[in-house]
Design a protein around this motif. Structure first.
Motif, mmCIF file in Angstrom:
data_model
loop_
_atom_site.group_PDB
_atom_site.id
_atom_site.type_symbol
_atom_site.label_atom_id
_atom_site.label_comp_id
_atom_site.label_asym_id
_atom_site.label_seq_id
_atom_site.Cartn_x
_atom_site.Cartn_y
_atom_site.Cartn_z
ATOM 1 N N GLY A 99 21.862 2.661 -21.448
ATOM 2 C CA GLY A 99 21.966 1.311 -20.907
ATOM 3 C C GLY A 99 23.319 1.003 -20.303
ATOM 4 N N GLY A 100 24.107 2.044 -20.070
ATOM 5 C CA GLY A 100 25.423 1.860 -19.459
ATOM 6 C C GLY A 100 26.532 1.908 -20.486
ATOM 7 N N ASN A 101 27.708 2.250 -20.026
ATOM 8 C CA ASN A 101 28.876 2.380 -20.905
ATOM 9 C C ASN A 101 29.166 1.089 -21.676
ATOM 10 O OD1 ASN A 101 30.982 3.799 -22.070
ATOM 11 N ND2 ASN A 101 32.394 3.420 -20.394
ATOM 12 N N CYS A 102 28.933 -0.053 -21.051
ATOM 13 C CA CYS A 102 29.221 -1.332 -21.709
ATOM 14 C C CYS A 102 28.251 -1.640 -22.846
ATOM 15 C CB CYS A 102 29.243 -2.470 -20.695
ATOM 16 S SG CYS A 102 27.678 -2.713 -19.855
ATOM 17 N N ASN A 103 27.109 -0.939 -22.904
ATOM 18 C CA ASN A 103 26.140 -1.150 -23.986
ATOM 19 C C ASN A 103 26.467 -0.296 -25.218
ATOM 20 O OD1 ASN A 103 23.779 -2.356 -25.097
ATOM 21 N ND2 ASN A 103 22.651 -0.485 -24.670
ATOM 22 N N ILE A 104 27.398 0.636 -25.084
ATOM 23 C CA ILE A 104 27.735 1.538 -26.188
ATOM 24 C C ILE A 104 28.817 0.899 -27.055
ATOM 25 C CG2 ILE A 104 28.619 3.816 -26.808
ATOM 26 C CD1 ILE A 104 27.631 4.736 -23.975
ATOM 27 N N ALA A 105 28.504 0.689 -28.334
ATOM 28 C CA ALA A 105 29.488 0.143 -29.266
ATOM 29 C C ALA A 105 30.356 1.262 -29.828
ATOM 30 C CB ALA A 105 28.798 -0.607 -30.398
ATOM 31 N N GLU A 106 29.742 2.413 -30.131
ATOM 32 C CA GLU A 106 30.482 3.525 -30.729
ATOM 33 C C GLU A 106 29.676 4.812 -30.596
ATOM 34 O OE1 GLU A 106 32.520 4.583 -35.037
ATOM 35 O OE2 GLU A 106 30.762 3.296 -34.997
ATOM 36 N N ILE A 107 30.386 5.906 -30.360
ATOM 37 C CA ILE A 107 29.788 7.241 -30.405
ATOM 38 C C ILE A 107 30.563 8.035 -31.452
ATOM 39 C CG2 ILE A 107 29.344 9.404 -29.183
ATOM 40 C CD1 ILE A 107 29.142 7.843 -26.601
ATOM 41 N N SER A 108 29.836 8.589 -32.399
ATOM 42 C CA SER A 108 30.448 9.436 -33.419
ATOM 43 C C SER A 108 29.501 10.611 -33.675
ATOM 44 C CB SER A 108 30.702 8.646 -34.712
ATOM 45 O OG SER A 108 29.489 8.167 -35.246
ATOM 46 N N CYS A 109 29.879 11.468 -34.615
ATOM 47 C CA CYS A 109 29.024 12.620 -34.877
ATOM 48 C C CYS A 109 29.089 13.012 -36.343
ATOM 49 C CB CYS A 109 29.405 13.803 -34.002
ATOM 50 S SG CYS A 109 31.049 14.449 -34.339
#
Length: 86
Positions: free
Chosen positions: A17-27
């Motif tokens: 949904g676009g970079n602005c929809n991403i709250a956090e990326i982790s692994c």
């Protein structure tokens, strides 16, 4: 060595949904964990079609892509690309 590139990361961001929809990326060891502001904006078919994605799990507050042992390397690559776009 991952089969993901910066372009793959940009495709991931679009499917989320676009970079602005991403709250956090982790692994974790085998998964990419992604918290979104709006999960309804995510394109699950596009996410499942990304290279190396073996499955998709939805939790209450996140989407997890099952990738395998390359998840940490992919997470770093996506974080770098995401920081370049902010």
């Amino acid at each position: 060595m991952t089969i993901w590139t910066k372009e793959t990361c940009r495709t991931l961001f679009a499917a989320l949904g676009g970079n602005c929809n991403i709250a956090e990326i982790s692994c974790c060891t085998t998964r990419l964990r992604i918290r979104l502001h709006s999960k309804t904006a995510a394109d699950r078919i596009a996410l499942s079609a990304l290279p190396g994605v073996k499955g998709l799990i939805e939790r209450t507050d996140e989407i997890q892509l099952i990738i395998g042992l390359e998840s940490a390397e992919i997470c770093r690559l996506c974080a770098d690309e995401r920081n370049n776009k902010l």
